[in-house]
Write a protein that holds these residues in place. Structure first.
Motif, PDB file in Angstrom:
ATOM      1  N   PRO A  34      64.803  38.683  62.464  1.00 56.09           N
ATOM      2  CA  PRO A  34      65.257  37.533  62.081  1.00 56.09           C
ATOM      3  C   PRO A  34      64.597  36.528  61.324  1.00 56.09           C
ATOM      4  O   PRO A  34      63.457  36.194  61.319  1.00 56.09           O
ATOM      5  CB  PRO A  34      65.787  36.807  63.501  1.00 56.09           C
ATOM      6  N   LEU A  35      65.409  35.896  60.468  1.00 48.56           N
ATOM      7  CA  LEU A  35      64.874  34.643  59.640  1.00 48.56           C
ATOM      8  C   LEU A  35      63.679  33.683  60.389  1.00 48.56           C
ATOM      9  O   LEU A  35      62.937  33.698  59.863  1.00 48.56           O
ATOM     10  CB  LEU A  35      66.003  33.831  59.004  1.00 48.56           C
ATOM     11  N   ASP A 131      65.302  29.232  54.241  1.00 48.68           N
ATOM     12  CA  ASP A 131      64.255  29.311  52.989  1.00 48.68           C
ATOM     13  C   ASP A 131      63.322  30.224  53.487  1.00 48.68           C
ATOM     14  O   ASP A 131      62.195  29.975  54.189  1.00 48.68           O
ATOM     15  CB  ASP A 131      63.736  28.022  52.512  1.00 48.68           C
ATOM     16  N   LEU A 132      63.149  31.472  52.960  1.00 49.00           N
ATOM     17  CA  LEU A 132      62.054  32.538  53.438  1.00 49.00           C
ATOM     18  C   LEU A 132      60.940  32.508  52.169  1.00 49.00           C
ATOM     19  O   LEU A 132      61.203  32.428  51.065  1.00 49.00           O
ATOM     20  CB  LEU A 132      62.841  33.904  53.194  1.00 49.00           C
ATOM     21  N   PHE A 252      63.002  32.598  48.870  1.00 52.38           N
ATOM     22  CA  PHE A 252      64.275  33.245  48.820  1.00 52.38           C
ATOM     23  C   PHE A 252      65.230  32.418  49.349  1.00 52.38           C
ATOM     24  O   PHE A 252      65.114  31.991  50.805  1.00 52.38           O
ATOM     25  CB  PHE A 252      64.617  34.482  49.338  1.00 52.38           C
ATOM     26  N   ASP A 253      66.227  31.797  48.836  1.00 53.18           N
ATOM     27  CA  ASP A 253      67.325  31.251  49.342  1.00 53.18           C
ATOM     28  C   ASP A 253      68.373  32.149  50.242  1.00 53.18           C
ATOM     29  O   ASP A 253      69.351  32.522  49.675  1.00 53.18           O
ATOM     30  CB  ASP A 253      68.198  30.310  48.379  1.00 53.18           C
ATOM     31  N   CYS A 254      67.867  32.484  51.521  1.00 53.45           N
ATOM     32  CA  CYS A 254      68.615  33.240  52.391  1.00 53.45           C
ATOM     33  C   CYS A 254      69.832  32.596  52.999  1.00 53.45           C
ATOM     34  O   CYS A 254      70.574  33.151  53.633  1.00 53.45           O
ATOM     35  CB  CYS A 254      67.775  33.788  53.375  1.00 53.45           C
ATOM     36  N   GLY A 255      70.011  31.282  52.617  1.00 51.61           N
ATOM     37  CA  GLY A 255      71.292  30.698  53.261  1.00 51.61           C
ATOM     38  C   GLY A 255      72.680  31.296  52.061  1.00 51.61           C
ATOM     39  O   GLY A 255      73.770  31.065  52.571  1.00 51.61           O
ATOM     40  N   SER A 256      72.104  31.801  50.955  1.00 52.03           N
ATOM     41  CA  SER A 256      73.325  32.299  50.097  1.00 52.03           C
ATOM     42  C   SER A 256      72.995  33.867  50.088  1.00 52.03           C
ATOM     43  O   SER A 256      72.026  34.368  50.174  1.00 52.03           O
ATOM     44  CB  SER A 256      72.958  31.721  48.755  1.00 52.03           C
TER      45      SER A 256
END
Ligand code: UTP
Length: 275
Positions: A34-35, A131-132, A252-256
């Motif tokens: 998980p993030l 934000d990863l 990486f913008d993992c919210g998108s």
């Protein structure tokens, strides 16, 4: 010196609906981790082992993840699958976890203020787990904690983003004091491309000095009617000092959806998940 790391994780994650309808976006797995676990790994690497999480309704999975699951662990004990839990077990043995709930989603600034009872009167880090951030050598938080030792003031991580993307971010302007460090004098939340003071966008890593809580208490709702950390940092920059740091590494913008897919492919190819 800095031991606490706050994870605001109460947002609705609307960009990832329907997946986030009943599941926290911070629990979305990049490959099989998980993030939020990537974020806690990064905090621990930086020496921050007191983890504080601001959650909200429907986010219980976050607290369950950072707890023992006796039945499951008993079931897989002695099998090769046990190894898959070694990373999270290491985190549970190395960190303490505290949780509080934001009752109304009044913005990131408000979420950070909600974490005040867990943080107290000391400098702390903030990680937005969607934000990863990955780097082959030192993680981004470790880089920032080292910088804090030198400057002893709030630090925001920034990266250059294309002008047509700038309206999605908090944006800084300031005096360059090293090729990767700026003394910030202006911060604007989600400006239009024309009004942006630079192309340096704030990403989801902060070190904050505790006076930020008093400032947040006085900060009126800003862009989108939300209490913005960017506005509080603007006040701090005027009265004290705020540094912006161009970090080393990839974000990486993992919210998108596109950012999440990119991160998944990258981590899979590099083997950066829970083996
Ligand atoms: P985002 O701007 O990504 O909002 O919040 P969001 O609700 O999570 O996602 P979208 O835009 O609707 O898809 C940035 C960070 O601040 C937290 C979020 O959980 C995320 O980590 N946040 C935001 C809160 O904890 N509380 C809030 O009221 C708002």
């Amino acid at each position: 010196m800095i031991t606490k790391c706050l994870f605001p994780a109460a947002g609705y994650g609307t960009r990832f609906l329907p997946a986030t309808k009943s599941m926290p976006k911070e629990m979305m797995p990049v490959v099989n981790k998980p993030l939020i676990e990537y974020g806690v790994d990064e905090a621990l690497e930086a020496g921050l082992n007191e983890i504080a999480v601001v959650t909200g309704r429907g986010k219980r999975a976050l607290a369950d993840h950072f707890d023992t699951n006796f039945e499951l662990e008993h079931q897989i004990s002695g099998t090769e699958k046990e190894e898959l839990l070694s990373g999270i077990r290491n985190l549970l043995d190395s960190c303490t976890f505290a949780f509080t709930r934001q009752r109304e989603m009044k913005g990131l600034g408000h979420a950070i203020l909600t974490g005040k009872p867990l943080v107290g009167n000391e400098p702390f880090a903030v990680v937005l787990a969607d934000d990863l951030c990955l780097n082959q050598e030192e993680g981004v938080l470790k880089q920032m904690v080292d910088l804090y030792r030198q400057f002893r003031c709030s630090i925001v991580a920034v990266e250059e983003v294309p002008r047509d993307q700038i309206h999605k971010y908090g944006v800084i302007a300031g005096e360059m004091i090293r090729e990767d460090i700026y003394r910030v004098d202006k911060l604007v939340e989600k400006p239009s491309a024309e009004q942006a003071p630079s192309n340096l966008a704030i990403i989801g890593r902060y070190i904050l000095t505790p006076d930020i809580f008093d400032i947040l208490e006085q900060t009126a709702p800003g862009k989108g009617g939300e209490i913005q950390i960017t506005d509080a940092l603007q006040t701090q920059a005027q009265t004290g000092c705020v540094i912006a740091y161009k970090f080393k590494g990839k974000r990486f913008d993992c919210g998108s959806v596109p950012g999440f897919i990119e991160a998944t492919n990258y981590c899979y190819e590099k083997g950066l998940y829970s083996l």
